[in-house]
Design a protein around this motif. Structure first.
Motif, PDB file in Angstrom:
ATOM      1  N   ALA A 156       0.756  -0.890  -0.096  1.00 31.50           N
ATOM      2  CA  ALA A 156      -0.126   0.419   0.001  1.00 31.50           C
ATOM      3  C   ALA A 156       1.018   1.066  -0.060  1.00 31.50           C
ATOM      4  O   ALA A 156       0.591   2.404  -0.301  1.00 31.50           O
ATOM      5  CB  ALA A 156      -0.799   0.107   0.671  1.00 31.50           C
ATOM      6  N   ASP A 157       1.544   1.277   0.935  1.00 31.20           N
ATOM      7  CA  ASP A 157       3.136   2.592   0.552  1.00 31.20           C
ATOM      8  C   ASP A 157       3.731   2.570  -0.763  1.00 31.20           C
ATOM      9  O   ASP A 157       4.464   3.581  -0.498  1.00 31.20           O
ATOM     10  CB  ASP A 157       3.880   2.299   1.845  1.00 31.20           C
ATOM     11  N   LEU A 158       3.259   1.512  -1.539  1.00 24.53           N
ATOM     12  CA  LEU A 158       4.679   1.880  -2.227  1.00 24.53           C
ATOM     13  C   LEU A 158       3.992   2.535  -4.279  1.00 24.53           C
ATOM     14  O   LEU A 158       3.853   1.486  -5.080  1.00 24.53           O
ATOM     15  CB  LEU A 158       5.485   0.359  -3.346  1.00 24.53           C
ATOM     16  N   VAL A 159       2.584   2.687  -3.672  1.00 26.04           N
ATOM     17  CA  VAL A 159       1.867   3.150  -4.417  1.00 26.04           C
ATOM     18  C   VAL A 159       2.128   4.820  -5.408  1.00 26.04           C
ATOM     19  O   VAL A 159       2.400   6.129  -4.482  1.00 26.04           O
ATOM     20  CB  VAL A 159       0.581   2.764  -4.720  1.00 26.04           C
ATOM     21  N   THR A 160       2.102   4.943  -6.567  1.00 24.85           N
ATOM     22  CA  THR A 160       2.969   6.200  -7.144  1.00 24.85           C
ATOM     23  C   THR A 160       1.844   6.458  -8.023  1.00 24.85           C
ATOM     24  O   THR A 160       0.653   6.304  -8.144  1.00 24.85           O
ATOM     25  CB  THR A 160       4.453   5.188  -8.372  1.00 24.85           C
ATOM     26  N   ILE A 170      11.891   4.678  -0.186  1.00 23.43           N
ATOM     27  CA  ILE A 170      12.992   4.402   0.247  1.00 23.43           C
ATOM     28  C   ILE A 170      12.112   3.295   1.441  1.00 23.43           C
ATOM     29  O   ILE A 170      11.422   3.291   1.429  1.00 23.43           O
ATOM     30  CB  ILE A 170      13.301   5.423   1.092  1.00 23.43           C
ATOM     31  N   ALA A 171      12.817   2.048   1.791  1.00 21.43           N
ATOM     32  CA  ALA A 171      12.585   1.040   2.424  1.00 21.43           C
ATOM     33  C   ALA A 171      13.681   0.505   3.654  1.00 21.43           C
ATOM     34  O   ALA A 171      15.537   0.775   3.080  1.00 21.43           O
ATOM     35  CB  ALA A 171      12.092  -0.192   1.498  1.00 21.43           C
ATOM     36  N   LYS A 172      13.032   0.104   4.479  1.00 18.50           N
ATOM     37  CA  LYS A 172      14.223  -0.536   5.435  1.00 18.50           C
ATOM     38  C   LYS A 172      13.010  -1.969   5.328  1.00 18.50           C
ATOM     39  O   LYS A 172      12.176  -2.052   5.763  1.00 18.50           O
ATOM     40  CB  LYS A 172      13.540   0.075   6.885  1.00 18.50           C
ATOM     41  N   TYR A 173      14.231  -2.622   6.201  1.00 18.34           N
ATOM     42  CA  TYR A 173      14.543  -3.754   6.201  1.00 18.34           C
ATOM     43  C   TYR A 173      15.140  -4.825   7.365  1.00 18.34           C
ATOM     44  O   TYR A 173      16.062  -4.646   7.807  1.00 18.34           O
ATOM     45  CB  TYR A 173      14.005  -5.487   5.522  1.00 18.34           C
ATOM     46  N   GLU A 181      10.092  -3.440   7.676  1.00 15.74           N
ATOM     47  CA  GLU A 181       9.747  -2.428   9.029  1.00 15.74           C
ATOM     48  C   GLU A 181       9.588  -1.240   8.481  1.00 15.74           C
ATOM     49  O   GLU A 181       8.307  -0.223   9.050  1.00 15.74           O
ATOM     50  CB  GLU A 181      11.178  -2.141   9.008  1.00 15.74           C
ATOM     51  N   PHE A 182       9.827  -0.658   7.107  1.00 12.22           N
ATOM     52  CA  PHE A 182       9.296   0.617   6.509  1.00 12.22           C
ATOM     53  C   PHE A 182       8.868   0.602   4.518  1.00 12.22           C
ATOM     54  O   PHE A 182      10.532   0.490   4.773  1.00 12.22           O
ATOM     55  CB  PHE A 182       8.569   1.465   7.106  1.00 12.22           C
ATOM     56  N   ASN A 203      17.058   6.387  12.205  1.00  5.54           N
ATOM     57  CA  ASN A 203      16.029   7.076  11.160  1.00  5.54           C
ATOM     58  C   ASN A 203      17.139   7.056   9.636  1.00  5.54           C
ATOM     59  O   ASN A 203      18.207   6.749   9.921  1.00  5.54           O
ATOM     60  CB  ASN A 203      16.378   9.004  11.028  1.00  5.54           C
ATOM     61  N   VAL A 204      16.764   7.019   9.287  1.00  4.69           N
ATOM     62  CA  VAL A 204      17.554   7.654   7.200  1.00  4.69           C
ATOM     63  C   VAL A 204      16.579   8.717   6.720  1.00  4.69           C
ATOM     64  O   VAL A 204      15.709   9.049   7.491  1.00  4.69           O
ATOM     65  CB  VAL A 204      17.302   6.067   6.944  1.00  4.69           C
TER      66      VAL A 204
END
Length: 215
Positions: A156-160, A170-173, A181-182, A203-204
């Motif tokens: 849902a967060d990678l909809v462009t 940006i993604a965190k695993y 993670e996000f 943070n990043v």
């Protein structure tokens, strides 16, 4: 040090040097190619397969891993080193992108995540493990109006936005198992590119450039 082979075409695209002096080289090759004592052959003579090789500081080849998904042009988009792992993102021409964590000891796979775009492309520019080794970050661009599936499930967060836009993601695993993670897309910058970031335990930060090189 890559050794010549008859009619082989080799292209080193990424190089990383570890703290112990070992060197990791990623790129593509066509036809039979020799890497020291290792000989690798693509799935077909017309194919370019991707490779990742580890070298000692004196040029001795320790191991080689190859990657293909049956397409004519496979490549490694990005590579990063962790405490005892090497991360790569590789793709062919089928709009699938494999994010793989591998052991630096022997190149064996620890885990894999697969991204798939329905229309358009994903380009990963940077892969970096956090300073404490608990997480790994990806940054790059997406140009797709249909979103992205991660391991077969739509994110849902990678909809462009529109297909023409190159939106920064940006993604965190978790580095232990690749669990999310996000995952986020920033659509502010049209034709943008994720160019640099810094990681810490908390943070990043991602930087993006538009056509005018404005941040």
């Amino acid at each position: 040090m890559l050794f010549r082979s008859s009619d082989a075409i080799r292209d080193g695209q990424h190089t990383k040097v570890a703290s112990d002096g070992t060197v990791y080289v990623a790129g593509t090759f066509k036809k039979e190619a020799k890497f020291g004592s290792f000989t690798e052959t693509p799935v077909a003579d017309i194919n370019y397969d991707a490779y990742l090789a580890k070298f000692k500081s004196d040029g001795t080849v320790l191991w080689v891993k190859t990657f293909n998904n049956g397409n004519k042009m496979d490549k490694i988009q990005a590579m990063g080193l962790g405490v005892d792992s090497v991360y790569i993102v590789w793709t062919g021409i089928s709009r699938t992108y494999d994010f793989v964590k591998m052991s630096t000891a022997d190149g064996s796979q620890t885990w894999k995540k697969t991204f798939a775009t329905v229309n358009g492309n994903m380009i990963t520019y940077l892969v970096q493990e956090s300073k404490d080794g608990s997480s790994v970050f990806l940054t790059g661009t997406l140009s797709t109006g249909s979103g992205v599936k991660v391991d077969g499930t739509a994110s849902a967060d990678l909809v462009t936005g529109t297909w023409a836009n190159k939106n920064v993601f940006i993604a965190k695993y978790k580095s232990s198992d690749g669990s999310k993670e996000f995952e986020k897309v920033h659509t502010r910058y049209e034709y943008g590119a994720s160019t640099d970031y810094a990681t810490s335990k908390e943070n990043v930060n991602a930087a993006a450039l538009d056509d005018n090189d404005d941040v």
